[in-house]
Scaffold this active site. Structure first.
Site, PDB file in Angstrom:
ATOM      1  CG  HIS A 152      -0.404   0.312   2.509  1.00 52.11           C
ATOM      2  ND1 HIS A 152      -0.077  -0.665   3.437  1.00 52.11           N
ATOM      3  CD2 HIS A 152      -0.096   1.486   3.099  1.00 52.11           C
ATOM      4  CE1 HIS A 152       0.394  -0.085   4.522  1.00 52.11           C
ATOM      5  NE2 HIS A 152       0.392   1.212   4.349  1.00 52.11           N
TER       6      HIS A 152
ATOM      7  CG  ASP B 105      -0.090  -4.005   2.645  1.00 53.24           C
ATOM      8  OD1 ASP B 105       0.196  -3.505   1.546  1.00 53.24           O
ATOM      9  OD2 ASP B 105      -0.338  -3.328   3.657  1.00 53.24           O
TER      10      ASP B 105
ATOM     11  N   GLY C  76       3.202   6.804   7.863  1.00 53.69           N
ATOM     12  CA  GLY C  76       4.602   6.977   7.470  1.00 53.69           C
ATOM     13  C   GLY C  76       5.494   5.861   7.965  1.00 53.69           C
TER      14      GLY C  76
ATOM     15  CB  SER D 297       3.041   1.876   6.085  1.00 50.79           C
ATOM     16  OG  SER D 297       1.848   2.028   6.810  1.00 50.79           O
TER      17      SER D 297
ATOM     18  CG  LEU E 263      -6.214 -28.839  -0.263  1.00 47.35           C
ATOM     19  CD1 LEU E 263      -5.278 -29.995  -0.637  1.00 47.35           C
ATOM     20  CD2 LEU E 263      -6.349 -28.739   1.256  1.00 47.35           C
ATOM     21  N   GLY E 264      -7.849 -26.830  -2.958  1.00 47.34           N
ATOM     22  CA  GLY E 264      -9.129 -27.045  -3.627  1.00 47.34           C
ATOM     23  C   GLY E 264     -10.254 -27.487  -2.712  1.00 47.34           C
TER      24      GLY E 264
END
Length: 538
Positions: A157, A188, A267, A269, A324-325
């Protein structure tokens, strides 16, 4: 590491197919060599922290060790497209009034100097000149040096929706132009690169060894104040389902945050969260707050996850996650008792995607997964993180509980699945269900269980109850609260799709299966777009 996946060009003959396979293998080898080269430059330190219980009067030595590896990142966008970090809009006067009084003037001055609001107060000539001088500064973030030749880890971000990145490292005045190597919105995490040599890489710790109560330091550029340090402790681990990364693609975000009370503000981040030995154990990412400012709850991505993703991004700019499903649900107390589990930890398999690794491994709806490669699975969030950390082609062992229809008893089973690469479109095509509804008119129906009446689905009932076309079964029209089914949570509007894992479409089929069952039946139901399992006394 990513494993080679070969494709053959059948329309071009064997010779061209062999050439294509050879070229693809060489490309994969090049990517793997690049990643291995980067990983060999990372400074890891996984030694234990001494727990002497003595009061530390200063962390100055630790700070001096780490700050040269901390980066300040400025983001820029073309005029007319100015947005804050992560594509967020700039603050306005209404936002400023919501801030504590001591912060309002600071942000107002900052916006006038750097933001598009300052442009409004300029003369028409200066406005025209400003529009010609692209790009315009839009935000600030932080990062930390991963390798001496310029790879830097930060948040997605921070760099998302930016046209240009300017980076300074440590307290040096030189400013670098950075390029984005790769971004992963679901976690992220982002990896950027500057053209530099001889940088001081941060030491990377083992975030799995971090304990609640450990002292930590958060570093970065809060509110544009470079090289800032705050101190606190690890307040909690494994924070998830906070919806911080929700909306990042159809599959949602991968959240496994370290919580800290070290002050983290706008700031910070992308900056490092380090332990008392100066090792990075997290990437500062978000805060839980009602004011927009720090309120004692900061959240950091564990270093083990962040560095693994950064290395994956270094290969080809993308993150490959295991698939995996299965569709998952939590284990409730009724299901735990039915399968003889000590508690409600584990994950219920509510659906299996056709032709998926799970289907090939023999998974069935109603199975409860309790371990993955020997590690206990507490809930579906933990399972999703474990599977997502694996790679395509890896073989994973699952420990599970399954109700045996012949013995009428639960049993322990072990399944092995060879994971595929996660394909969001495939998952949605195989598993997506529409929303359910419970506003249908009351129907008498036929009695299936004591206190339970059901009726077969038809087009009108599908419309009334919001049941998708692919769902078949019996609609529950009434349930007596004190009945065995009512006590375990069966509700009017539920669709019974299976009885003891056998599909039912008519009342006669359901009653026949009830007659074959023992003292307990397992009902598979569809409710509001989700599949659930209810063990009911017969």
């Amino acid at each position: 590491m990513k494993k080679p996946r070969f494709r053959t060009l059948t329309y071009a003959g064997v010779g061209l197919a062999g050439l294509a396979a050879f070229l693809y293998a060489e490309e994969v080898k090049t990517e793997e060599a690049k990643v291995e080269n980067i990983e060999s430059k990372i400074a890891y330190d996984h030694s234990e922290i001494a727990n002497s219980g003595q009061l530390v009067m200063s962390y100055a030595d630790v700070v001096e060790q780490v700050l040269p590896s901390v980066a300040s990142i400025s983001t820029f966008a073309k005029p007319g497209q100015q947005r804050g970090p992560g594509g967020q809009r700039q603050l306005d006067e209404e936002d400023l009034e919501a801030l504590p009084p001591m912060f309002r003037e600071f942000f107002r001055d900052y916006m006038e100097r750097n933001g598009p609001q300052g442009e409004e107060q300029q003369s028409p000539r200066n406005q025209r000149r400003q529009r010609q001088q692209a790009p315009v500064r839009t935000g600030l973030g932080s990062g930390f040096v991963l390798t001496e030749d310029g790879y830097i880890v930060t948040n997605n971000h921070v760099v998302d929706n930016s046209d240009e990145l300017k980076v300074t490292v440590g307290n040096a005045s030189r400013e670098y132009t950075a390029k984005v190597v790769g971004k992963d919105p679901q976690s992220d995490v982002a990896l950027i690169k500057i053209d530099a040599k001889g940088l001081i890489p941060a030491k990377i710790g083992d975030s799995s060894k971090v304990r609640v109560g450990d002292v930590v330091l958060a570093m970065g550029s809060p509110m544009g104040l470079d090289q800032s340090v705050t101190q606190g402790i690890v307040s909690a681990k494994g924070r998830s389902q906070l919806q911080i990364l929700s909306g990042q693609g159809q599959m949602g975000g991968y959240e496994d945050f370290i919580q800290t009370d070290a002050a983290i503000n706008p700031g910070n981040s992308g900056g490092p969260l380090v332990d008392a030995k100066g090792r990075v154990i997290g990437v500062n990412t978000a805060i839980q707050t009602r004011t927009g400012m720090f309120a004692g709850i900061g959240l950091s991505i564990p270093s083990n996850m962040a560095v693994a993703i950064a290395l994956d991004l270094a290969g080809d700019g993308k993150v490959e996650r295991g698939f995996l499903g299965i569709q998952m649900g939590d284990v409730d107390s009724g299901m735990a008792e039915f399968l003889g589990l000590k508690d409600d930890r584990g994950v219920t398999v509510t659906a299996v995607v056709d032709d998926s690794p799970a289907a090939k491994a023999g998974f069935q709806s109603g199975d409860v997964i309790v371990t993955v490669d020997g590690s206990e699975v507490e809930d579906y969030v933990k399972l999703r993180l474990l599977i997502g950390s694996k790679r395509s082609g890896e073989t994973v062992k699952f420990g599970a509980k399954r109700f045996n229809e012949e013995t009428k008893k639960p049993e322990d089973i072990e399944l092995q699945a060879v994971l595929q690469s996660l394909d969001g479109e495939k998952v949605l095509a195989g598993m997506q269900r529409g929303p359910g509804g419970q506003n249908a008119p009351a129907l008498k129906g036929n009695e299936f269980l004591k206190g339970v009446r059901v009726v077969s689905l038809n087009e009108q009932l599908r419309a009334d109850y919001g049941v998708p076309e692919e769902v078949e079964g019996l609609v529950v029209t009434s349930v007596e609260e004190d009945s065995p089914a009512g006590k375990v949570g069966l509700l009017e509007g539920d669709v019974i799709t299976k009885v003891n894992r056998k599909a039912v479409k008519t009342t006669a089929e359901a009653k026949s299966l009830r007659g074959e069952a023992g003292s307990v039946m397992l009902l598979e139901i569809f409710r509001e777009g989700q599949t659930k399992f209810l063990p009911v006394k017969n």
